[in-house]
Design a protein around this motif. Structure first.
Motif, PDB file in Angstrom:
ATOM      1  N   PRO A 302      26.571  40.045  43.440  1.00  0.00           N
ATOM      2  CA  PRO A 302      26.124  41.286  44.098  1.00  0.00           C
ATOM      3  C   PRO A 302      26.501  41.358  45.585  1.00  0.00           C
ATOM      4  CG  PRO A 302      24.362  40.300  42.790  1.00  0.00           C
ATOM      5  CD  PRO A 302      25.448  39.276  42.883  1.00  0.00           C
ATOM      6  N   ARG A 303      26.805  40.223  46.202  1.00  0.00           N
ATOM      7  CA  ARG A 303      27.134  40.214  47.643  1.00  0.00           C
ATOM      8  C   ARG A 303      28.617  39.944  47.890  1.00  0.00           C
ATOM      9  NH1 ARG A 303      23.190  35.886  50.265  1.00  0.00           N
ATOM     10  NH2 ARG A 303      23.559  37.044  52.186  1.00  0.00           N
ATOM     11  N   CYS A 304      29.384  39.799  46.809  1.00  0.00           N
ATOM     12  CA  CYS A 304      30.757  39.308  46.961  1.00  0.00           C
ATOM     13  C   CYS A 304      31.761  40.464  47.100  1.00  0.00           C
ATOM     14  CB  CYS A 304      31.116  38.453  45.748  1.00  0.00           C
ATOM     15  SG  CYS A 304      32.781  37.793  45.857  1.00  0.00           S
ATOM     16  N   PRO A 305      32.581  40.437  48.153  1.00  0.00           N
ATOM     17  CA  PRO A 305      33.559  41.524  48.319  1.00  0.00           C
ATOM     18  C   PRO A 305      34.681  41.479  47.273  1.00  0.00           C
ATOM     19  CG  PRO A 305      33.805  39.863  50.070  1.00  0.00           C
ATOM     20  CD  PRO A 305      32.607  39.471  49.272  1.00  0.00           C
ATOM     21  N   TYR A 306      34.825  40.371  46.571  1.00  0.00           N
ATOM     22  CA  TYR A 306      35.910  40.232  45.583  1.00  0.00           C
ATOM     23  C   TYR A 306      35.407  40.344  44.141  1.00  0.00           C
ATOM     24  CZ  TYR A 306      38.069  38.040  49.655  1.00  0.00           C
ATOM     25  OH  TYR A 306      38.537  37.756  50.913  1.00  0.00           O
TER      26      TYR A 306
END
Ligand SMILES: Nc1ncnc2c1ncn2[C@@H]1O[C@H](COP(=O)(O)OP(=O)(O)OP(=O)(O)O)[C@@H](O)[C@H]1O
Length: 338
Positions: A302-306
């Motif tokens: 949920p926090r990952c840009p990838y």
């Protein structure tokens, strides 16, 4: 390489009661790690990711509400004796056979752990006598003075009460007391966070000395501070939401972090270098998950840009990239392209 500790799919949860419903806080949830002789591991991760719980589990210090839920933990002594998490019948047995002798833990609040009204020599005598009933007081004082000298502390410290010591001195005395029996593994939880920069350096030097003189074989250094890890550790272990997401040589992980979480952690370190300062302070958006009900798939998604579709559904396996191990879908089947 000589192994001192092996963790395989290790799990330890807190049982939490809310009203009449019981919840499990999955603080250590499927941890795999090998600790070698001569290792100084820097264990990092945001507050609440499970670092201290992992330390308690490594110590086999499992008292309610913390409970062992499965997996393997093996501690291997210098003489090749092996201790498994499941073999102990009681905490007393763990304490008698393991603590101080093979593995020792200096908790976050260690500065307050020494009884202020008992002289250092009496504290040390009690530690040594707990494993050798025959030791006499004079022998114990001699052993203590030797260990204090190894940590560059003067003889007269044995005569003092803890309240007479400065913060940095007290932290080194705590390290001396914790390692009097030369345990193979020393776990230190945030040993320098309450100290000023100069005193921090003295404490780090003492830790390095304990390792160099082979008074301990391996050190696990828990901290929020990546700069400190860089100064002391050979490997870095990055924990996120109860799991290890990256393990590798400290220089390569700091220079070229693989897991997006590690990258976020390193980017969020405030720098004194002007060109980095100009970029401003970056931080990892969002909050760490609730460990009662962590996200499915990769816990960081949920926090990952990838984040990709697969990250939301399936947990990533561990991939080796050079000397680093990373649990991330970006590296399944090869190196990330970016
Ligand atoms: N006694 C407890 N009962 C229930 N949950 C707990 C208990 N102690 C810790 N937890 C939870 O377990 C999780 C891991 O906590 P832990 O203290 O191990 O994290 P940490 O990474 O060491 O944090 P910090 O860096 O702040 O010390 C957190 O979600 C915390 O709220």
């Amino acid at each position: 390489m000589d192994k001192r500790m092996v963790l395989e799919e290790l799990r330890a949860y807190y049982r939490q009661l809310k009203g009449t419903t019981e919840y499990l806080v999955k603080a250590v949830d499927g941890v795999n790690l090998e600790v070698y002789k001569k290792d100084i591991l820097g264990l990092v991760g945001e507050s609440g990711c499970g670092k201290s719980t992992l330390a308690k589990t490594m110590m086999i210090d499992l008292t309610p509400p913390l409970q062992y839920m499965g997996g393997r933990l093996e501690i291997i002594s210098r003489d090749g004796e092996r201790f498994e998490i499941g073999q102990f019948k009681s905490r007393d047995e763990v304490k008698r056979r393991l603590w101080g002798k093979h593995i020792t833990y200096v908790p976050q609040d260690a500065l307050n752990a020494l009884m202020p009204t008992i002289r250092i020599k009496k504290i040390a005598y009690d530690v040594l006598r707990s494993h050798n009933n025959d030791i006499n007081f004079q022998e114990a004082v001699k052993t203590t003075k030797e260990r204090l000298a190894e940590l560059d502390l003067p003889d007269y410290v044995v005569e003092l009460y803890p309240f007479q010591l400065s913060g940095g001195m007290r932290q080194r005395v705590v390290l001396a007391m914790a390692t009097l029996l030369n345990p193979e593994i020393l776990i230190v939880d945030e040993p320098t966070s309450a100290l000023d920069v100069t005193t921090q350096k003295i404490v780090l030097k003492s830790l390095l000395k304990l390792r160099k003189l082979n008074l301990v074989d391996s050190i696990i250094f828990i901290t929020h501070d990546i700069a400190t890890v860089r100064q002391i550790a050979n490997r870095i272990v990055v924990m996120y939401a109860g799991k290890i997401v990256e393990v590798g040589p400290v220089d390569s992980v700091i220079r070229d972090p693989l897991h997006p979480y590690t990258k976020g952690l390193i980017d969020s370190v405030t720098s004194i270098e002007p060109e980095k300062r100009e970029k401003g302070i970056s931080y990892i958006p969002g909050q760490p998950p609730n460990l009662i009900d962590p996200p499915k798939g990769c816990r960081f998604h949920p926090r990952c840009p990838y984040a990709m579709d697969v990250c939301k559904k399936e947990e990533p396996g561990v991939v080796e990239v050079g000397k680093t191990q990373v649990a991330c879908w970006l590296y399944e089947g090869g190196r990330k392209n970016d």
